[in-house]
Design an enzyme around this catalytic site. Structure first.
Site: not given
Ligand code: NAD
Length: 366
Positions: A80, A182
């Site tokens: 990373k 999200g």
């Molecule tokens: P994102 O930022 O698009 O979505 C996160 C969502 O959570 C947002 O809509 C935000 O408003 C909401 N949120 C924040 N605080 C909140 C709360 N207290 N209560 C309810 N909702 C809340 O991120 P993402 O890409 O969808 O990723 C989501 C999770 O999955 C993260 O933890 C990320 O690390 C993990 N992840 C994502 C991927 C990927 O492919 N994008 C891969 C592995 C892990």
């Protein structure tokens, strides 16, 4: 902070400090373990308050990538990178190109991708300096947005958990409390709705909730989500949501979702097990994104990505088996599965594989 002691403790192979005064670059690349293959993991840009904070973050994140790749059956190591700076103020072409040169100098030992604070335009600059980038735009033959694959993979993890708990994985029979609508959360809701599942959704952003409701989900408050009577609680937002405050409130039988670092600490994982709630370890469930980018090495295509992502079902099955075999909670079983794979495959490598030697100037012929 004793720099070398800290690195010895975290068992990293290599830490690279990258700096360029003119470009304002201050970055650290952490290569944790390359037993299984090149260290792959994204670059994060964050306004770290101190260099120590940046170093600790890169050590923690790169170690996590080793475990995620190992448990997912990938031939990748863990790495990373972090760039110190405010992503809203300190970005420039020179900064990312200088950083790209450092990555290139590692000769493929580290391969980068997008992470928090980095977007596709920044990646384009890095890509101009090095081939060792994944997650590039589909226009460049890359895999593009990983979130649909992360969501699809999470569903495979949920199915494995449902099979374990109920002996049946027909999604239409179960209810899901999804926290976060999200990138991944919305894809997850869409896929669950398509299968006929009952879905509850929450988000701090009203328009994201509205989108999920349009797909057929039922909206609940951000705090209420922990009390919902649903079979599966699916964290798709923040880390540390399984903690001493939320644990007594959970009514679910399974915790399975894509959010990273769901357990506030190991005790929270132990407590889930003690309460009879099956925890599907986050880094095994959310590996679809990593699997998707890893396919860029062989030439990315959608079918191949789906096929690989489906293996998450079997990976979770193995984790549950190890938990039972060793009488340990599933979070620990996932770590053990990763460590066992690294250990056994590491031993397969002979110290010296042999090659045709050349000794210029010598001649064995008489
Ligand atoms: P994102 O930022 O698009 O979505 C996160 C969502 O959570 C947002 O809509 C935000 O408003 C909401 N949120 C924040 N605080 C909140 C709360 N207290 N209560 C309810 N909702 C809340 O991120 P993402 O890409 O969808 O990723 C989501 C999770 O999955 C993260 O933890 C990320 O690390 C993990 N992840 C994502 C991927 C990927 O492919 N994008 C891969 C592995 C892990």
């Amino acid at each position: 902070m004793e720099l070398f002691d800290t690195v010895f403790e975290s068992e990293h192979e290599q830490i690279v400090f990258c700096h360029n005064k003119d470009a304002g670059l201050r970055a650290i690349i952490g290569i944790h373990n390359t037993t299984l293959g090149p260290a792959l993991g994204g670059t994060r840009m964050w306004p770290y308050a101190t260099e120590e904070e940046a170093l600790r973050d890169v050590l923690r994140l790169s170690r996590g990538m080793t475990y995620k790749a190992a448990v997912s059956g990938l031939n990748l190591g863990g790495g990373k990178a972090v760039i110190m700076g405010d992503p809203r103020k300190n970005k420039s072409e020179a900064l990312f190109r200088a950083f790209g040169r450092f990555i290139d100098s590692l000769n493929g030992r580290y391969i980068t991708a997008e992470d928090v604070g980095i977007d596709v335009n920044d990646m384009e600059f890095i890509f101009q300096e090095t081939e060792n980038v994944v997650g590039v735009h589909q226009a460049h033959g890359g895999s593009g947005d990983p979130s649909p694959y992360t969501a699809y993979g999470s569903i495979q993890g949920m199915k494995a958990a449902l099979q374990k708990v109920f002996g049946d994985e027909d999604l239409s029979r179960y209810s899901f409390a999804v926290q976060g609508a999200g990138h991944v959360g919305l894809h997850l809701v869409r896929q669950l709705q398509k299968e006929g599942a009952k879905v509850f959704i929450t988000d701090i952003m009203e328009d994201s909730v509205a989108e999920a409701v349009e797909l057929g989900a039922e909206a609940v408050g951000t705090d209420e989500i922990y009390d919902v009577e649903a079979d599966v609680f699916a964290p798709c937002a923040l880390g540390a949501v399984i903690n001493e405050d939320t644990l007594p409130r959970l009514k679910c039988k399974i915790v399975a979702g894509p959010a990273n670092n769901q357990l506030a600490n190991n005790e929270a994982g132990n407590e889930l097990a003690a309460r009879g709630i099956l925890y599907a370890p986050d880094y095994a469930v959310n590996a679809g994104g990593l699997m998707n980018v890893s396919i860029e090495f062989e030439g990315w295509n959608h079918e191949r990505a789906l096929r690989m992502t489906r293996t998450i079902y079997y990976n979770l099955g193995k984790i549950f088996d190890i938990a039972e075999r060793d009488g340990i909670p599933t979070w620990q079983a996932a770590d053990r599965m990763a460590e066992e794979r690294i250990e056994i495959l590491g031993k397969l490598k002979m110290p010296f594989m042999g090659k045709a030697h050349r000794f210029p100037g010598r001649d064995r012929r008489h």
